[in-house]
Design an enzyme around this catalytic site. Sequence first.
Site: not given
Length: 253
Positions: A74, A221
């Site tokens: 992400d 992430h």
Amino acid sequence: MARHGGRGWYGRVIAAAVGVTAVAAATSVWTAQAGPVGGQHPAARHAAPKAAPVSATIVHASDHGDHAVNITIDDGPDPTWTPQVLQVLKDNGVKATFCMVGPQAEAHPDLVRQVVAAGHRLCDHSVSHDTTMDKKSEAYQSQQILDAERQITKASGGVRPMYYRAPGGAFTPYSRHLAAQRGMRPLGWNVDSKDFERPGTEAIVATVKSELSNGPTLLFHDAGGDRSQTVAALRTLLPWLKQQGYAFGFPVR
């Protein structure tokens, strides 16, 4: 699904984008079929042809069966960390789903195209990474989803996002159906690696291993700060998952 707090990085990086797109949200209302009321939105004029609708239910399952995991990444792309994540994935022969923030994709189209060229999938992660989207108007939700879809599609050279992940899991029935009508399956997660908090590589690895029984979709992430711990954790986790007999797939569409 837990929400992430303290995302000041996004406020600083894309404050200008939020100011501009907020105006668009206030002046353009969209239906759940992404059809504008009272005029055509600029994004609609330049977007690729609409994709076939998909289910509006939030997906977690893997298309590779019960003993498989979905790696999801992400908040990027990021010029420092996305190439390193891509290299780790390549070294291990693993495909992932990259949930991109619209302005980040717009700023780094070369990275978006590298992601696509390597066989990974794209996911719409909104314009502003607003974890309170579920408390905002439908016009605002539309702007966040559709503008990011346009930015990512343009940056990729025409490849559409296949999923929509609400920041912090802030889905609404409206946002889910809007994304689904655009061909983007709402995407959840089962295992939050907590890498955003930078607890240390060993802690990230331990969290994933301990929560793996929760389900197949793992959250990491590649932007929002120093992601060196994430890169190191993936170097450990991907071979370990293979040793445990896991396959790697994409979220079911």
